[in-house]
Design a protein around this motif. Structure first.
Motif, PDB file in Angstrom:
ATOM      1  N   LEU A 127       0.862  -1.026   0.058  1.00 34.93           N
ATOM      2  CA  LEU A 127      -0.002  -0.112  -0.030  1.00 34.93           C
ATOM      3  C   LEU A 127       1.019   1.221   0.073  1.00 34.93           C
ATOM      4  N   ARG A 166      -6.461   4.712   5.918  1.00 32.33           N
ATOM      5  CA  ARG A 166      -6.922   3.370   5.375  1.00 32.33           C
ATOM      6  C   ARG A 166      -6.478   2.031   6.091  1.00 32.33           C
ATOM      7  N   ALA A 167      -5.215   2.482   6.480  1.00 29.52           N
ATOM      8  CA  ALA A 167      -4.691   1.219   7.111  1.00 29.52           C
ATOM      9  C   ALA A 167      -5.052   1.307   8.770  1.00 29.52           C
ATOM     10  N   LEU A 190      -8.308   1.863   9.673  1.00 24.30           N
ATOM     11  CA  LEU A 190      -9.611   1.267   9.474  1.00 24.30           C
ATOM     12  C   LEU A 190      -9.335  -0.172   9.295  1.00 24.30           C
ATOM     13  N   ASN A 191      -8.342  -0.624   8.764  1.00 23.28           N
ATOM     14  CA  ASN A 191      -8.166  -1.958   8.480  1.00 23.28           C
ATOM     15  C   ASN A 191      -7.213  -2.720   9.319  1.00 23.28           C
ATOM     16  N   ALA A 192      -6.861  -1.887  10.483  1.00 19.76           N
ATOM     17  CA  ALA A 192      -5.815  -2.477  11.457  1.00 19.76           C
ATOM     18  C   ALA A 192      -6.339  -3.837  11.856  1.00 19.76           C
ATOM     19  N   ASN A 226      -6.523  -6.542  10.090  1.00 17.37           N
ATOM     20  CA  ASN A 226      -6.743  -7.358   8.920  1.00 17.37           C
ATOM     21  C   ASN A 226      -6.720  -6.460   7.514  1.00 17.37           C
ATOM     22  N   PRO A 227      -5.297  -6.258   7.445  1.00 16.14           N
ATOM     23  CA  PRO A 227      -4.959  -5.263   6.364  1.00 16.14           C
ATOM     24  C   PRO A 227      -5.136  -5.670   4.971  1.00 16.14           C
ATOM     25  N   GLU A 228      -5.439  -4.736   4.165  1.00 16.53           N
ATOM     26  CA  GLU A 228      -5.561  -5.051   2.692  1.00 16.53           C
ATOM     27  C   GLU A 228      -4.142  -5.243   2.065  1.00 16.53           C
ATOM     28  N   ASP A 232       0.363  -6.153   2.577  1.00 13.38           N
ATOM     29  CA  ASP A 232       1.464  -6.693   3.612  1.00 13.38           C
ATOM     30  C   ASP A 232       2.285  -5.357   4.183  1.00 13.38           C
ATOM     31  N   VAL A 266      -1.081  -0.471  13.864  1.00 10.21           N
ATOM     32  CA  VAL A 266      -1.182  -0.851  12.407  1.00 10.21           C
ATOM     33  C   VAL A 266       0.110  -1.816  11.911  1.00 10.21           C
ATOM     34  N   LEU A 320       2.639  -4.316   7.892  1.00 10.06           N
ATOM     35  CA  LEU A 320       1.272  -4.191   8.639  1.00 10.06           C
ATOM     36  C   LEU A 320       1.034  -5.400   9.286  1.00 10.06           C
TER      37      LEU A 320
END
Length: 343
Positions: free
Chosen positions: A36, A73-74, A76-78, A80-82, A84, A102, A267
């Motif tokens: 990302l 974004r990171a 928000l998805n802490a 369970n990241p989108e 690596d 994060v 991440l």
């Protein structure tokens, strides 16, 4: 036994063979690494191909907007990241990311070669590894015909430069936030608010991001503002892209500047944490560091890295200003700036 029941064992055997075949084929497929990044990330394709071949991996770059946007974004998805790995978190966006958990720690092989001030700029933690740095300042169009140039930050609010400056919104732009922070560092509480109120009264233009400011509002590209908030490396980029002998712009560098340090981190919850760590090491390699000026137009983090001849136009002698702030303080700056500029 009916015909159907006699066929069941046959179907089971065939299905088993197909699954074994699929598994065997899957073993030959390269792993995938998702990175990302902010929209300004770039690198030589040959280097990326070399990393993929060496590690038998396919790298996917996910552009997530500005530095502030990718960190959001990171968060928000802490857990369970989108992706690596995240690249582009900087000295004013890392606080909230660390607070949200994060990243996970990773000690890069060349960490010991990085300047201590770079490490401290992003918290001094193993969760973040500095990759590059830059300075945000005022750039001037030398062909705009300005009779004189500002020598103090406060001069930008003088009627002599009415309507001459374009800046970026610090709520949506990384260089915009860096410049706001610079005014806080140099003018202090009370002083920076007065300065921005004076700028607003003096006709300062504001854009959402750097691209609109530089390529739309700046006189160099057909706009009406001969002064623009940009990077100290922008004159060197003008030489590089225009194949010029010298730049048509220059950085004022008339006051101390804040160093913007960009970092990478593995991440937490990454599917491929080991590969993510390997990519961080790759980003600190001599080959990757040497191509940073010609791809992202910022300065390599590893001292002594070889740079191209045209990069000399990016060299500035300004002193470094110091400013340490919490996420809450940074949020307050942005809120107050927004209130001032909307009055």
């Amino acid at each position: 036994m009916s015909g159907f029941h006699r066929l069941v064992p046959v179907f089971a055997v065939v299905a088993g063979l197909l699954l074994l075949g699929a598994a065997a084929c899957g073993d030959d497929e390269p792993r995938s690494l998702a990175v990302l990044t902010h929209d300004s990330f770039d690198m030589e394709e040959e280097l990326l191909a070399r990393f993929e071949e060496e590690h038998d991996v396919t790298v996917t770059l996910i552009e997530g907007g500005d530095a502030n946007e990718i960190v959001a974004r990171a968060i928000l998805n802490a857990g369970n990241p989108e992706a690596d790995l995240l690249f582009g978190v900087d000295n004013f966006s890392y606080h909230r990311a660390l607070e949200a958990g994060v990243f996970e720690p990773y000690e890069a092989r060349r960490r010991g070669e990085l300047p201590a001030e770079f490490l401290e700029a992003v918290g001094g933690t193993l969760e973040l590894t500095p990759i590059d740095y830059g300075f945000v300042d005022i750039n001037v169009d030398l062909e705009a015909g300005l009779a004189e140039l500002p020598s103090r930050l406060e001069d930008l609010a003088d009627p002599r430069w009415r309507g001459a400056l374009v800046v970026q919104d610090p709520a949506t732009s990384s260089p915009g936030l860096q410049f706001l922070a610079l005014t806080v560092a140099l003018l202090g509480e009370g002083g920076w608010q007065e300065f921005w109120a004076a700028l607003r009264a003096n006709g300062v233009r504001v854009t959402d991001g750097w691209t609109a400011a530089y390529y739309t509002e700046f006189t160099r590209n057909g706009g009406e503002s001969p002064l623009v908030v940009s990077y100290t490396s922008s004159p060197a980029a003008e030489v590089f892209f225009g194949e010029l002998d010298e730049p048509p712009t220059r950085t004022l560098a008339a006051w101390p500047l804040l160093r913007q340090v960009e970092a990478a981190g593995v991440l937490a919850g990454a599917a491929e944490p080991e590969l993510a760590g390997a990519f961080i090491d790759f980003m600190l390699s001599d080959a990757f560091q040497a191509q940073i000026p010609g791809t992202m137009f910022v300065y390599p983090a590893i001292p002594g890295t070889s740079t191209p001849d045209w990069w000399r136009w990016a060299e500035v002698g300004a002193e470094s200003a110091a400013l340490d702030a919490s996420a809450e303080e940074i949020d307050r700056w942005v809120r107050e700036w927004t209130e001032i500029m909307r009055r």
